[in-house]
Design an enzyme around this catalytic site. Structure first.
Site, PDB file in Angstrom:
ATOM      1  NE  ARG A 234      52.822  46.738  24.222  1.00 55.69           N
ATOM      2  CZ  ARG A 234      52.831  47.135  25.615  1.00 55.69           C
ATOM      3  NH1 ARG A 234      53.898  46.320  26.111  1.00 55.69           N
ATOM      4  NH2 ARG A 234      52.161  47.879  26.099  1.00 55.69           N
TER       5      ARG A 234
ATOM      6  CE  LYS B  81      46.679  30.590  29.629  1.00 52.27           C
ATOM      7  NZ  LYS B  81      47.419  31.212  30.344  1.00 52.27           N
TER       8      LYS B  81
ATOM      9  CE  LYS C  78      52.914  38.075  27.515  1.00 49.98           C
ATOM     10  NZ  LYS C  78      52.325  36.932  28.173  1.00 49.98           N
TER      11      LYS C  78
ATOM     12  CB  CYS D  76      48.611  51.397  22.244  1.00 53.48           C
ATOM     13  SG  CYS D  76      46.908  51.672  21.912  1.00 53.48           S
TER      14      CYS D  76
ATOM     15  N   GLY E 159      47.183  54.622  25.949  1.00 53.99           N
ATOM     16  CA  GLY E 159      46.227  55.079  27.279  1.00 53.99           C
ATOM     17  C   GLY E 159      44.998  56.093  26.861  1.00 53.99           C
TER      18      GLY E 159
HETATM   19  C1  AGP Z   1      47.194  35.233  30.458  1.00 52.92           C
HETATM   20  O1  AGP Z   1      47.143  34.086  29.734  1.00 52.92           O
HETATM   21  C2  AGP Z   1      46.505  36.120  30.083  1.00 52.92           C
HETATM   22  N1  AGP Z   1      46.967  36.742  28.938  1.00 52.92           N
HETATM   23  C3  AGP Z   1      45.928  37.304  31.369  1.00 52.92           C
HETATM   24  O2  AGP Z   1      45.127  36.859  31.871  1.00 52.92           O
HETATM   25  C4  AGP Z   1      47.051  37.832  31.957  1.00 52.92           C
HETATM   26  O3  AGP Z   1      47.639  36.961  32.882  1.00 52.92           O
HETATM   27  C5  AGP Z   1      46.887  39.158  32.956  1.00 52.92           C
HETATM   28  O4  AGP Z   1      46.366  40.265  31.741  1.00 52.92           O
HETATM   29  C6  AGP Z   1      47.623  39.806  33.772  1.00 52.92           C
HETATM   30  O5  AGP Z   1      48.724  40.160  32.956  1.00 52.92           O
HETATM   31  P1  AGP Z   1      50.077  40.403  33.795  1.00 52.92           P
HETATM   32  O6  AGP Z   1      50.559  39.261  34.540  1.00 52.92           O
HETATM   33  O7  AGP Z   1      51.153  41.156  32.782  1.00 52.92           O
HETATM   34  O8  AGP Z   1      49.639  41.607  34.910  1.00 52.92           O
END
Ligand code: AGP
Length: 608
Positions: free
Chosen positions: A27, A487, A603, A2, A101
């Site tokens: 996001r 990936k 994201k 969100c 949240g």
């Molecule tokens: C990475 O390609 C992913 N989107 C995901 O695994 C990400 O690395 C993970 O959610 C951690 O995010 P952060 O680095 O913002 O904590």
């Protein structure tokens, strides 16, 4: 995940709200909505299931107000629908709320509110907040006190923004586990869940702390705690460029961010290499050499790609500093009542700095008296603020859901930490110089790999329709294999499995057939012969092989070969990973996927 935006000032709020929501699209979300009010009173509301563009199309020209809130929703309670989209109103349509949240006691509150006469129009947990706040303001309570009282009854996490049609001179925002940042403009104020929504309008921001609220007016703001104590917050300046949030001529943010890596690595290294003493300077560690020498173990915590980058980091620390180091998913660590040791250095890794599982792990360590460093990209984020010190990546904003440049910069940051640690312990000056030179060479070497984008695209098109792909690597190569598989599955939805090459014969070799291609990491290091033997085992089962390394294997061992420039063995994984990013990207494009916003993913995961 969100997203929240809010505006109050002399202008029409709607254009900012829509533009801000578009900035938060990366996001991940399934519906969007806006609510505005102004001196003429009443709340205007539009919300739709679908994209921000659908919302913009649904907003009529007369939809105007000088105070407004907006939201992109990622469904948790209730399906994606117009009704479940935020903002949510109370029955008198006086209060509007947007919320990121989860409210854990929503069912219980809903039952009580319904018994008191509230009529719910959505399945969301958020709507309880609108009714709770409305019940207080109806009794003549000021909006900020009504919000405090409502939040006092809520169990869970939230970032919220609240509008009151009868007090249009203010918006009240609050944070608990889900970020809220205020943006300070010229006689106007903004708020959002992410600075990316604000940078086009202001660089002066204030990050709220957990448990903090703010009353935001056109000419300023006041922050305070849940028990009404005023807090004093100094604004900080965001140094990220506005164009970081544009694709800059690239087809996707992901491709742009892959190509930004020479520059982002330069920034991670900038001012941190010391050629004279063949070491690294890391001003933010807040640990002197004597304290660092007392550390007996390093435990790295992160989620997803951050965890895999931590695995590469652990390898670097063990190799260069000879200190036992290990990476673990923060999402597991926090639930297993971990033993916290005084002589262990804990390192939390996060691009966003807002990942809830990682933040919870940091809080658990600190609660038990442990020392935590952060390796974080987003300055001022919750994890960065919670840690005792750390290393900022300076990779610049990462918009695409799949992490690429932040991943690479994280590994570079770990190389700096390992070098610094190593030179405090027994890493020789000659070995220190070897690593310093290799780090300096990385940006140009990454450029060399990126030049192969077209040939990697052809390869990706050839293999994109495969039912799956096996990724294998030995020791230093195994985290590369894990990140490569992550990936590929994340953005192309092709099933991918990573295995240590040494483990193949203990099970997964049974899977090898012409239908399951293998991507094998075969660096020119002390394990090359072992890796070539594994390739022979795969070819003997008619498996197809894409080898990535420094020397082309014999034709009978690999169907394709991607050449990567040679670094020092400890740093080779960094470069071996770059073609895997390109392979995943081009496979996703070949399959027509939504590259920057893969299905079901967000994201930053700011919920449990
Ligand atoms: C990475 O390609 C992913 N989107 C995901 O695994 C990400 O690395 C993970 O959610 C951690 O995010 P952060 O680095 O913002 O904590």
């Amino acid at each position: 995940m969100c997203g929240i935006v809010a505006y109050i000032g002399p202008k029409d709020a709607t254009p900012f709200l829509l533009e801000g929501l578009a900035r938060l699209e990366y996001r991940g979300y399934d519906s969007a909505g806006v609510a505005v009010t102004g001196r003429s009173g009443g709340i205007k509301l539009r919300k739709v299931k679908g994209r921000v563009a659908d919302l913009a199309a649904a907003v009529p020209a007369r939809f105007k107000g000088t105070t407004g809130i907006g939201h992109t929703r990622w469904a948790t309670h209730g399906v994606p629908s117009d009704a479940n989209a935020h903002p949510h109103l109370d029955n008198a349509e006086r209060i509007a709320v947007v919320h990121n949240g989860i409210i854990e006691n929503a069912d219980e509150l809903r039952a009580k509110l319904t018994a008191d006469g509230a009529v719910f129009r959505s399945e969301t947990d958020t709507e309880v907040l609108a009714h709770l706040i409305a019940a207080h303001v109806a009794e003549g309570v000021e909006l900020e006190d009504a919000v405090r009282a409502a939040l006092g009854r809520v169990v869970g996490t939230y970032g919220i923004a609240v509008l009151d049609a009868e007090q249009p001179d203010r918006i009240v925002v609050a944070r608990n586990g889900s970020p809220i940042v205020l943006g300070i403009g010229e006689k106007e104020m903004f708020a959002a869940s992410d600075v990316s929504a604000l940078v086009r309008y202001t660089r002066q921001v204030v990050h709220l702390e957990d448990g903090e609220l703010a009353t935001v007016r056109a000419d300023g703001f006041r922050t305070f705690t849940e028990d009404a104590r005023t807090t004093h917050r100094q604004p900080s300046t965001v140094d990220w460029e506005v164009d970081s949030y544009d694709t800059g001529g690239y087809e996707h943010f992901l491709l742009k961010e892959i190509h930004e890596q020479p520059g982002s690595v330069e920034r991670t290294l900038s001012g941190r290499l010391d050629e004279r003493f063949a070491t690294a300077h890391l001003g933010g560690l807040n640990l002197d050499a004597r304290e660092l020498r007392e550390i007996r173990r390093v435990k790295i915590l992160g989620c997803g790609s951050a965890y895999y980058a931590g695995e590469m980091g652990a390898q670097l620390i063990e190799e260069l500093a000879r200190i036992p180091a290990h990476s673990e998913p923060a999402s597991e660590f926090r639930y297993r009542n971990p033993v916290i040791e005084a002589d262990t250095l804990y390192v939390a890794v996060s691009q966003s700095g807002e990942t809830y599982d990682t933040l919870a792990a940091v809080q658990e360590i600190k609660r038990k008296g442990g020392r935590v460093l952060g390796v974080v990209n987003t300055v001022g984020s919750a994890i960065a603020r919670e840690c005792d010190g750390g290393i900022y990546l300076h990779a610049g904003p990462e918009v695409s859901v799949a992490s690429t440049k932040a991943f690479t910069s994280t590994v570079v940051a770990f190389a700096l930490l390992a070098l610094h640690f190593g030179r405090i312990h027994d890493l020789s000056p000659a070995d220190g110089r070897r690593i310093v030179s290799a780090l300096q060479a990385l940006p140009d070497q990454i450029r060399e790999v990126l030049e192969q984008s077209e040939s990697i695209a052809e390869l990706a098109a050839e293999y994109a329709e495969s039912a799956g792909m096996m990724f294998i690597g030995r020791v230093r190569g195994f985290p590369v294999a894990r990140e490569g598989a992550q990936k590929l599955k994340e953005i192309s939805y092709v099933h991918a499995e990573a295995y240590p090459a040494s483990e193949l014969k203990h099970g997964p070799l049974a899977l090898i057939s012409p239908e399951l291609p293998t991507l094998a990491l075969v660096p020119d290091d002390e394990l090359l012969d072992k890796n070539l033997t594994t390739l022979g085992e795969i070819k003997a089962r008619s498996g197809r092989v894409i080898a990535v390394g420094h020397r082309r294997p014999e034709e009978k061992l690999a169907d394709h070969f991607i050449l990567v420039p040679k670094s020092e063995p400890e740093l080779d994984p960094l470069l071996l990973n770059i073609p895997l990013q390109l392979l995943a990207y081009h496979a996703a494009v070949a399959l027509g996927r939504d590259v920057d916003k893969p299905r079901n993913l967000a994201k930053s995961v700011t919920v449990e």
